[in-house]
Each structure stands twice: as structure tokens, then as C-alpha cells.
Design a protein around this motif. Sequence first.
Motif, short mmCIF file in Angstrom:
data_model
loop_
_atom_site.label_atom_id
_atom_site.label_comp_id
_atom_site.label_asym_id
_atom_site.label_seq_id
_atom_site.Cartn_x
_atom_site.Cartn_y
_atom_site.Cartn_z
N LEU A 1 23.72 34.78 47.61
CA LEU A 1 24.87 34.26 48.35
C LEU A 1 25.22 35.25 49.45
N ALA B 1 23.84 29.79 50.52
CA ALA B 1 23.23 30.00 49.21
C ALA B 1 21.73 29.76 49.28
N VAL C 1 19.63 33.51 42.41
CA VAL C 1 20.48 32.94 43.45
C VAL C 1 21.00 34.05 44.33
N MET D 1 30.91 25.92 42.73
CA MET D 1 30.84 26.96 43.74
C MET D 1 32.28 27.35 44.07
N THR E 1 28.93 31.48 42.28
CA THR E 1 28.42 30.24 41.71
C THR E 1 27.72 30.53 40.40
#
Length: 125
Positions: A4, A24, A2, A34, A98
Motif C-alpha cells: 500500500l 494497492a 500486499v 480497506m 487492508t
Amino acid sequence: QVQLVESGGGLVQAGGSLRLSCVASGSISGGYFMAWFRQAPGKEREFVAAIRRTGFAQHYGDSVKGRFTITRDNAKSTLYLQMNMLKPEDTATYYCATGLAALEVGTRPSEYPYWGQGVQVTVSS
């Protein structure tokens, strides 16, 4: 994995407003919370707000209740933090986070495995 990426920080006078965004990418479960955290120089990272990726319940730290609003747009994979009535004590680096999959919202940084690089918010008096 992931990723961000935050944006929207800057310098604002006390009483003003800013809106932070966090885009994201990667594999993000619908059940993930989140969140926004912030960290001022010499202080611990502080919980600001959180929302589950699916659902509508919002959670706020005591210091920002009534002034900040967290929202998300899943179609744009973007998390927002609308900050109103800003105070000098809101000055900090703000982080998007997150990866927490839990029944209850987490307010500790250690509960979130994925973080953005942070964006600076400075509120002048």
C-alpha cells in the motif's frame, strides 16, 4: 503479499480540503475492508473510515463524519479519502490499511494486517 502506498498529504489551512490516495498492489480479496487510520504525536492510532473492496457501505469515525468521504476505484486499485472542512485537530499521519476479512467493519488497528507507510497531513489554524 500486499503493498500500500499513500500520497496526497500536505499543509492546508483550516477549512480547506485535501484528497489522499492509496494505491494497492498484490493479492487483495474482494471481501477485504480497506480503511484509513490516523495517528497524531503522542496519541493512539485512530480509525477514520473504511469501505469494503466490493460493496458500497461506508463507515466513519465520529470525529470525521460529515466532513470526510471514503471511496475506491477498483480498476485503479486505489482507495481515496476526501477530506473537507479540515480542522487543526485533523493534523496527523494518515495510514491506509487492508486485509480484514470479516462480516462487520473493524475499527481497531490490530484487525488490519497490511499497512502503508503513512502520509503527513498538517492543518494550520
